[in-house]
Scaffold this motif. Structure first.
Motif, short mmCIF file in Angstrom:
data_model
loop_
_atom_site.label_atom_id
_atom_site.label_comp_id
_atom_site.label_asym_id
_atom_site.label_seq_id
_atom_site.Cartn_x
_atom_site.Cartn_y
_atom_site.Cartn_z
N HIS A 93 16.64 7.56 -0.61
CA HIS A 93 17.37 7.94 -1.90
C HIS A 93 16.37 7.72 -3.08
N THR A 132 26.26 9.42 -4.82
CA THR A 132 26.16 8.20 -4.13
C THR A 132 27.05 7.22 -4.46
N ARG A 141 30.29 10.20 0.64
CA ARG A 141 29.42 10.90 -0.12
C ARG A 141 29.81 12.25 -0.62
#
Length: 202
Positions: A93, A132, A141
């Protein structure tokens, strides 16, 4: 529906590539770092497209598509090797966000419009953050909304290809400038859309 929601359905297509990376000795984190390096190369190509010749935009477009493809591969590789972890997810991420930033930064540098770049980057980052953050408050999510990451990369790639033949300006902006306007507006709208979805689900 955004392209991000199609991830579960591409397993059969990517399996041969995942197997290839596995046999070559790649780790999921290694693929994530490779994807980021490709994003940096795309940003350089986009910056050169604005100052050294629009043909570089097509190079950047191909590199953006490769970045998106590798972003799918790393997670699938982690599942294949049974090494999926919170640390790997975090690295993925973080590198994705930096990839988004450098790609848009390269587009902005190419046309010398850092204000548009700033507005586009904040929209993109907030879109991803809201996706997120829903997880952080106990929800799944959120991939929904007007435009997700996969959609953005596809649109950037298409504009990169079109930037060579369509080099003129419309209302004072080139096609790349209008791309940044689009990313700014749609990014913030998607972020708001995801926020409202998460808010109502709590």
């Amino acid at each position: 529906m955004t392209l991000d929601q199609l991830r579960p359905y591409v397993a059969g297509v990517i399996d041969p590539f995942v197997e290839g990376f596995d046999r070559a000795g790649f780790t999921p984190n290694g693929v994530s770092m490779l994807a980021f390096a490709v994003a940096v190369a795309a940003a350089v190509a986009f910056a050169l497209g604005g100052v050294s010749g629009r043909g570089w935009y097509a190079v950047g477009a191909l590199l953006v598509l490769l970045n998106g493809w590798l972003d799918v591969i790393d997670g699938a590789l982690a599942r294949r090797q049974r090494v999926a972890s919170a640390g790997g997810d975090l690295l993925d991420h973080v590198l994705d966000r930096y990839a988004d930033i450098v790609i848009i930064g390269g587009l902005a540098a190419g046309i010398g419009s850092f204000l548009l770049g700033f507005l586009a980057v904040t929209g993109v980052v907030m879109t991803s953050y809201l996706g997120t953050q829903a997880q952080a408050v106990g929800l799944e999510r959120v991939y929904g909304g007007l435009v997700g990451r996969a959609d953005r990369l596809a649109i950037i790639a298409v504009v990169g290809v079109l930037a060579y033949p369509l080099g003129g300006a419309v209302a004072g902006l080139t096609i790349v400038g209008w791309l940044l306007v689009f990313l700014a507006v749609i990014g913030h709208l998607t972020a708001v859309q995801r926020f409202l979805y998460a808010w109502r689900a709590l």
